[in-house]
Design an enzyme around this catalytic site. Structure first.
Site, short mmCIF file in Angstrom:
data_model
loop_
_atom_site.label_atom_id
_atom_site.label_comp_id
_atom_site.label_asym_id
_atom_site.label_seq_id
_atom_site.Cartn_x
_atom_site.Cartn_y
_atom_site.Cartn_z
N ASP A 63 26.62 31.11 25.42
CA ASP A 63 25.40 30.57 26.01
C ASP A 63 24.76 31.70 26.82
OD1 ASP A 63 26.23 28.13 25.03
OD2 ASP A 63 26.07 27.08 26.95
N HIS B 154 32.97 33.53 22.46
CA HIS B 154 33.57 33.07 21.21
C HIS B 154 33.24 34.03 20.07
CE1 HIS B 154 34.65 28.96 22.73
NE2 HIS B 154 33.80 29.36 23.67
N SER C 227 27.85 38.09 33.26
CA SER C 227 27.50 39.44 32.85
C SER C 227 26.78 39.44 31.52
CB SER C 227 28.75 40.31 32.80
OG SER C 227 28.39 41.66 32.70
#
Length: 288
Positions: free
Chosen positions: A89, A146, A252
Protein backbone atom coordinates in the site's frame (compact mmCIF):
# COMPACT_ATOMS: atom_id res chain seq x y z
CA UNK A 1 9.80 27.00 4.20
CA UNK A 2 10.63 23.94 2.08
CA UNK A 3 14.31 24.93 1.97
CA UNK A 4 14.33 25.22 5.77
CA UNK A 5 12.83 21.72 6.11
CA UNK A 6 15.53 20.28 3.84
CA UNK A 7 18.33 22.17 5.63
CA UNK A 8 17.13 20.83 8.99
CA UNK A 9 17.37 17.28 7.67
CA UNK A 10 21.05 17.78 6.88
CA UNK A 11 21.62 19.15 10.39
CA UNK A 12 19.61 16.72 12.54
CA UNK A 13 21.30 13.71 14.22
CA UNK A 14 19.15 11.34 12.18
CA UNK A 15 20.69 8.05 13.32
CA UNK A 16 20.47 9.04 16.99
CA UNK A 17 16.82 10.08 16.62
CA UNK A 18 15.99 6.85 14.80
CA UNK A 19 17.61 4.71 17.51
CA UNK A 20 15.77 6.66 20.21
CA UNK A 21 12.40 6.27 18.52
CA UNK A 22 13.20 2.62 17.84
CA UNK A 23 13.69 1.91 21.53
CA UNK A 24 10.33 3.43 22.39
CA UNK A 25 8.58 1.70 19.49
CA UNK A 26 9.79 -1.68 20.78
CA UNK A 27 8.95 -0.96 24.43
CA UNK A 28 5.91 -2.40 26.19
CA UNK A 29 4.88 0.84 27.88
CA UNK A 30 1.27 -0.01 28.70
CA UNK A 31 -1.02 3.01 28.82
CA UNK A 32 1.64 5.25 27.27
CA UNK A 33 1.94 2.97 24.24
CA UNK A 34 -1.85 2.86 23.86
CA UNK A 35 -2.11 6.65 24.11
CA UNK A 36 0.54 7.14 21.42
CA UNK A 37 -1.17 4.60 19.14
CA UNK A 38 -4.53 6.37 19.56
CA UNK A 39 -2.90 9.73 18.79
CA UNK A 40 -1.22 8.26 15.70
CA UNK A 41 -4.51 6.79 14.45
CA UNK A 42 -6.23 10.16 14.82
CA UNK A 43 -3.34 12.21 13.43
CA UNK A 44 -2.97 10.13 10.26
CA UNK A 45 -6.64 9.15 9.85
CA UNK A 46 -5.90 5.41 9.88
CA UNK A 47 -8.83 3.12 9.10
CA UNK A 48 -8.53 0.50 11.82
CA UNK A 49 -11.57 -1.37 10.50
CA UNK A 50 -9.15 -2.87 7.94
CA UNK A 51 -6.91 -4.35 10.64
CA UNK A 52 -7.26 -7.94 11.82
CA UNK A 53 -7.07 -6.49 15.33
CA UNK A 54 -8.84 -3.10 15.29
CA UNK A 55 -8.52 -2.28 19.02
CA UNK A 56 -5.52 -0.05 19.91
CA UNK A 57 -5.30 -1.62 23.37
CA UNK A 58 -4.50 -5.01 21.81
CA UNK A 59 -1.03 -3.90 20.66
CA UNK A 60 1.68 -4.28 23.31
CA UNK A 61 4.20 -2.17 21.38
CA UNK A 62 4.03 0.60 18.81
CA UNK A 63 5.95 -1.66 16.39
CA UNK A 64 3.24 -4.31 16.69
CA UNK A 65 0.63 -1.69 15.81
CA UNK A 66 2.66 -0.20 12.97
CA UNK A 67 3.25 -3.57 11.32
CA UNK A 68 -0.34 -4.70 11.96
CA UNK A 69 -1.89 -7.34 9.73
CA UNK A 70 -4.89 -6.51 7.57
CA UNK A 71 -7.96 -8.64 7.01
CA UNK A 72 -6.80 -10.81 4.08
CA UNK A 73 -10.07 -10.49 2.19
CA UNK A 74 -9.43 -6.74 1.84
CA UNK A 75 -6.27 -7.23 -0.24
CA UNK A 76 -6.96 -10.09 -2.68
CA UNK A 77 -4.01 -10.97 -4.91
CA UNK A 78 -4.61 -10.58 -8.66
CA UNK A 79 -4.77 -14.07 -10.14
CA UNK A 80 -3.77 -13.42 -13.76
CA UNK A 81 -0.65 -15.51 -14.40
CA UNK A 82 0.84 -12.87 -16.69
CA UNK A 83 0.34 -10.00 -14.23
CA UNK A 84 2.50 -8.89 -11.30
CA UNK A 85 0.77 -7.71 -8.14
CA UNK A 86 1.33 -4.48 -6.25
CA UNK A 87 3.72 -5.29 -3.38
CA UNK A 88 2.56 -2.59 -0.94
CA UNK A 89 0.00 0.00 0.00
CA UNK A 90 1.48 3.38 -0.86
CA UNK A 91 1.87 5.91 -3.64
CA UNK A 92 3.93 5.62 -6.81
CA UNK A 93 6.84 8.03 -6.64
CA UNK A 94 8.33 7.21 -10.05
CA UNK A 95 8.39 4.34 -12.53
CA UNK A 96 9.85 3.74 -15.95
CA UNK A 97 12.89 2.44 -17.83
CA UNK A 98 16.41 2.11 -16.43
CA UNK A 99 18.34 4.17 -18.98
CA UNK A 100 22.12 3.67 -19.25
CA UNK A 101 22.08 2.39 -15.68
CA UNK A 102 20.27 5.50 -14.39
CA UNK A 103 17.06 5.60 -12.35
CA UNK A 104 14.90 8.73 -12.35
CA UNK A 105 14.22 10.14 -8.86
CA UNK A 106 12.59 13.54 -9.46
CA UNK A 107 13.01 16.51 -11.78
CA UNK A 108 16.73 17.20 -12.01
CA UNK A 109 17.73 14.16 -9.95
CA UNK A 110 18.66 10.58 -10.81
CA UNK A 111 20.95 7.91 -9.41
CA UNK A 112 22.54 4.73 -10.71
CA UNK A 113 21.36 1.19 -10.19
CA UNK A 114 24.95 0.34 -9.21
CA UNK A 115 24.87 2.88 -6.36
CA UNK A 116 21.41 1.71 -5.26
CA UNK A 117 22.59 -1.91 -5.06
CA UNK A 118 25.57 -1.05 -2.88
CA UNK A 119 28.19 -0.48 -5.57
CA UNK A 120 28.02 -3.98 -7.06
CA UNK A 121 28.56 -3.69 -10.82
CA UNK A 122 27.70 -7.33 -11.47
CA UNK A 123 24.34 -7.08 -9.73
CA UNK A 124 23.56 -3.77 -11.46
CA UNK A 125 24.37 -5.19 -14.91
CA UNK A 126 21.57 -7.74 -14.50
CA UNK A 127 19.06 -4.86 -14.70
CA UNK A 128 20.57 -2.93 -17.63
CA UNK A 129 17.78 -1.94 -20.01
CA UNK A 130 15.13 -3.01 -17.53
CA UNK A 131 12.50 -1.10 -15.60
CA UNK A 132 12.06 0.31 -12.11
CA UNK A 133 9.28 1.41 -9.80
CA UNK A 134 9.57 3.46 -6.61
CA UNK A 135 6.69 3.38 -4.11
CA UNK A 136 6.47 5.59 -1.02
CA UNK A 137 4.76 4.29 2.12
CA UNK A 138 3.22 7.11 4.17
CA UNK A 139 2.77 6.80 7.96
CA UNK A 140 -0.92 5.88 7.49
CA UNK A 141 -0.18 2.97 5.17
CA UNK A 142 -0.02 -0.78 5.78
CA UNK A 143 3.68 -1.49 6.29
CA UNK A 144 4.18 -5.10 5.28
CA UNK A 145 5.78 -5.78 1.91
CA UNK A 146 4.69 -8.60 -0.38
CA UNK A 147 6.06 -10.33 -3.47
CA UNK A 148 4.86 -8.95 -6.83
CA UNK A 149 5.74 -12.29 -8.46
CA UNK A 150 6.90 -15.69 -7.25
CA UNK A 151 10.66 -15.64 -6.67
CA UNK A 152 13.53 -17.48 -5.01
CA UNK A 153 15.94 -15.43 -2.91
CA UNK A 154 19.53 -15.50 -4.18
CA UNK A 155 21.18 -12.60 -2.34
CA UNK A 156 20.62 -10.02 0.39
CA UNK A 157 22.78 -6.93 0.88
CA UNK A 158 22.78 -4.42 3.72
CA UNK A 159 24.02 -0.97 2.67
CA UNK A 160 24.71 1.57 5.45
CA UNK A 161 23.92 5.20 4.77
CA UNK A 162 22.04 8.34 5.74
CA UNK A 163 18.51 8.45 7.11
CA UNK A 164 16.90 11.34 5.29
CA UNK A 165 13.13 11.46 5.12
CA UNK A 166 11.87 9.87 1.90
CA UNK A 167 8.71 11.93 1.45
CA UNK A 168 8.05 13.62 -1.92
CA UNK A 169 9.55 16.95 -0.80
CA UNK A 170 12.86 15.32 0.12
CA UNK A 171 12.91 13.21 -3.05
CA UNK A 172 12.64 16.42 -5.06
CA UNK A 173 15.49 18.15 -3.22
CA UNK A 174 18.10 15.63 -1.99
CA UNK A 175 20.29 14.26 -4.82
CA UNK A 176 20.56 10.47 -5.02
CA UNK A 177 18.28 10.08 -2.02
CA UNK A 178 17.47 6.38 -2.36
CA UNK A 179 21.10 5.49 -3.14
CA UNK A 180 22.43 7.34 -0.09
CA UNK A 181 19.97 6.23 2.61
CA UNK A 182 20.45 3.03 4.60
CA UNK A 183 18.82 0.13 2.79
CA UNK A 184 18.39 -3.62 2.42
CA UNK A 185 18.58 -5.14 -1.07
CA UNK A 186 16.94 -8.52 -1.73
CA UNK A 187 17.49 -10.13 -5.14
CA UNK A 188 15.11 -12.87 -6.27
CA UNK A 189 15.22 -15.19 -9.27
CA UNK A 190 11.86 -15.25 -11.07
CA UNK A 191 10.34 -16.64 -14.27
CA UNK A 192 11.17 -13.32 -16.00
CA UNK A 193 14.69 -12.89 -14.66
CA UNK A 194 16.07 -11.18 -11.56
CA UNK A 195 13.96 -8.94 -9.34
CA UNK A 196 15.52 -6.53 -6.85
CA UNK A 197 13.42 -5.39 -3.90
CA UNK A 198 15.23 -2.49 -2.23
CA UNK A 199 13.84 -1.52 1.18
CA UNK A 200 15.02 2.03 1.87
CA UNK A 201 15.32 3.33 5.42
CA UNK A 202 14.45 6.88 6.48
CA UNK A 203 14.42 9.25 9.43
CA UNK A 204 12.83 7.48 12.42
CA UNK A 205 12.62 4.16 10.56
CA UNK A 206 13.72 2.07 13.51
CA UNK A 207 14.54 -1.06 11.52
CA UNK A 208 13.87 -3.18 8.46
CA UNK A 209 12.78 -6.80 8.80
CA UNK A 210 12.68 -9.66 6.31
CA UNK A 211 10.78 -12.94 6.57
CA UNK A 212 13.91 -15.09 6.21
CA UNK A 213 16.34 -13.20 8.47
CA UNK A 214 14.23 -11.21 10.92
CA UNK A 215 15.43 -7.70 11.78
CA UNK A 216 18.48 -6.81 9.70
CA UNK A 217 21.01 -5.46 12.21
CA UNK A 218 24.61 -5.70 10.93
CA UNK A 219 27.44 -4.20 13.02
CA UNK A 220 27.77 -0.43 12.89
CA UNK A 221 30.11 1.30 10.47
CA UNK A 222 30.25 1.97 6.76
CA UNK A 223 30.83 -1.56 5.48
CA UNK A 224 28.43 -3.20 3.02
CA UNK A 225 27.39 -6.73 4.05
CA UNK A 226 26.10 -9.39 1.64
CA UNK A 227 24.66 -12.86 2.11
CA UNK A 228 24.19 -15.45 -0.67
CA UNK A 229 21.33 -17.96 -0.52
CA UNK A 230 20.87 -21.35 -2.23
CA UNK A 231 18.25 -21.26 -4.98
CA UNK A 232 17.64 -25.01 -4.92
CA UNK A 233 17.29 -27.64 -2.24
CA UNK A 234 15.58 -27.64 1.16
CA UNK A 235 17.18 -24.38 2.32
CA UNK A 236 16.03 -22.33 -0.67
CA UNK A 237 13.75 -19.40 0.21
CA UNK A 238 10.94 -19.32 -2.36
CA UNK A 239 8.07 -16.88 -1.85
CA UNK A 240 4.85 -17.04 -3.87
CA UNK A 241 3.24 -14.01 -5.49
CA UNK A 242 1.48 -12.07 -2.73
CA UNK A 243 3.48 -13.67 0.10
CA UNK A 244 4.88 -11.34 2.75
CA UNK A 245 8.63 -10.69 2.31
CA UNK A 246 9.39 -7.91 4.79
CA UNK A 247 8.26 -5.09 7.06
CA UNK A 248 9.18 -1.51 7.83
CA UNK A 249 9.13 -0.66 11.52
CA UNK A 250 8.05 2.91 10.72
CA UNK A 251 7.50 3.84 7.13
CA UNK A 252 9.70 4.34 4.11
CA UNK A 253 10.09 3.45 0.43
CA UNK A 254 10.58 0.36 -1.71
CA UNK A 255 12.41 0.52 -5.04
CA UNK A 256 11.97 -2.43 -7.42
CA UNK A 257 14.25 -3.23 -10.34
CA UNK A 258 13.22 -5.57 -13.16
CA UNK A 259 15.33 -7.20 -15.86
CA UNK A 260 15.19 -6.21 -19.50
CA UNK A 261 12.14 -7.70 -21.24
CA UNK A 262 10.48 -8.66 -17.94
CA UNK A 263 7.70 -6.07 -18.15
CA UNK A 264 5.54 -5.45 -21.19
CA UNK A 265 3.71 -2.51 -19.62
CA UNK A 266 2.75 -1.16 -16.23
CA UNK A 267 -0.92 -1.60 -15.32
CA UNK A 268 -3.43 1.24 -15.59
CA UNK A 269 -2.98 3.71 -12.75
CA UNK A 270 0.69 2.87 -12.12
CA UNK A 271 2.08 6.36 -12.56
CA UNK A 272 3.63 9.03 -10.31
CA UNK A 273 1.30 10.26 -7.58
CA UNK A 274 -1.20 7.43 -7.89
CA UNK A 275 -2.22 5.36 -4.86
CA UNK A 276 -1.34 1.66 -4.79
CA UNK A 277 -3.06 -1.17 -2.96
CA UNK A 278 -1.25 -4.41 -2.26
CA UNK A 279 -2.43 -7.27 -4.46
CA UNK A 280 -3.91 -5.18 -7.28
CA UNK A 281 -2.52 -5.53 -10.83
CA UNK A 282 0.90 -3.86 -11.08
CA UNK A 283 2.57 -4.80 -14.37
CA UNK A 284 1.97 -7.14 -17.29
CA UNK A 285 4.73 -9.67 -17.95
CA UNK A 286 6.29 -9.79 -21.39
CA UNK A 287 5.83 -13.10 -23.16
CA UNK A 288 9.04 -15.08 -22.78
Amino acid sequence: MDSIKIALQYMLPKHFLSRLVGKFAAAEAGAITTAVIKWFIKQYKIDMSEAQQPEPEAYKTFNAFFTRALKPELRPICQESNMMAHPVDGAVSQCGPIEAGNIFQAKGHSYTSEALLGGNKTDAARFDGGDFATIYLAPKDYHRLHMPITGTLSKMTYVPGDLFSVNPLTAQNVPGLFARNERVVAIFETEVGPLAMVLVGATIVASIETIWSGTVTPPGGKQVFSWDYPTTGPEAVTLEKGAEMGRFKLGSTVVMLFAQDAIETFADGVEPGETTRMGQPFARLKQQ
